[in-house]
Design a protein around this motif. Structure first.
Motif, PDB file in Angstrom:
ATOM      1  N   GLY A 126      24.583  11.576  41.169  1.00 50.26           N
ATOM      2  CA  GLY A 126      24.211  13.056  40.854  1.00 50.26           C
ATOM      3  C   GLY A 126      22.917  13.695  41.666  1.00 50.26           C
ATOM      4  N   ALA A 148      24.118  14.657  45.079  1.00 48.81           N
ATOM      5  CA  ALA A 148      24.888  16.029  45.115  1.00 48.81           C
ATOM      6  C   ALA A 148      23.920  17.126  45.193  1.00 48.81           C
ATOM      7  N   LEU A 149      23.053  16.681  44.428  1.00 43.13           N
ATOM      8  CA  LEU A 149      21.696  17.772  44.309  1.00 43.13           C
ATOM      9  C   LEU A 149      21.068  18.001  45.722  1.00 43.13           C
ATOM     10  N   PRO A 205      21.753  23.082  41.565  1.00 42.93           N
ATOM     11  CA  PRO A 205      22.715  22.438  40.785  1.00 42.93           C
ATOM     12  C   PRO A 205      24.144  23.171  41.273  1.00 42.93           C
ATOM     13  N   SER A 239      27.372  18.657  41.138  1.00 42.28           N
ATOM     14  CA  SER A 239      26.555  17.856  40.498  1.00 42.28           C
ATOM     15  C   SER A 239      26.628  18.078  39.009  1.00 42.28           C
TER      16      SER A 239
END
Length: 77
Positions: A26, A29-30, A37, A41
């Motif tokens: 996560g 992904a950020l 976001p 994410s």
């Protein structure tokens, strides 16, 4: 993330490892989206919301999803 595939199944299925790995994916992904976001994410962090039982948590202690930010902004501050 290549190390993940090399770990024994018993490690990859451990709930502590699942939490840490999900958080790493996560956070990656950020970072890829300049800290904002995104759909990707949100999908990843939504898993942590369930694991943490944070469905009603204030946004600043909940995993970073667009929903947690928009629904809870300003609460508890």
């Amino acid at each position: 993330m290549a190390v993940h595939r090399e770990l024994p199944k018993v490690v990859r299925e451990n709930w502590h490892y699942i939490q840490i790995y999900t958080r790493i994916v996560g956070d990656a992904a950020l970072v890829e989206n300049d800290g904002i976001p995104s759909q990707v994410s949100d999908e990843i962090f939504s898993k942590l919301v369930k694991i943490y039982h944070a469905e009603n948590a204030f946004y600043f202690v909940s995993p970073v999803t667009r929903k947690s930010i928009m629904e809870n902004r300003g609460e508890g501050v």
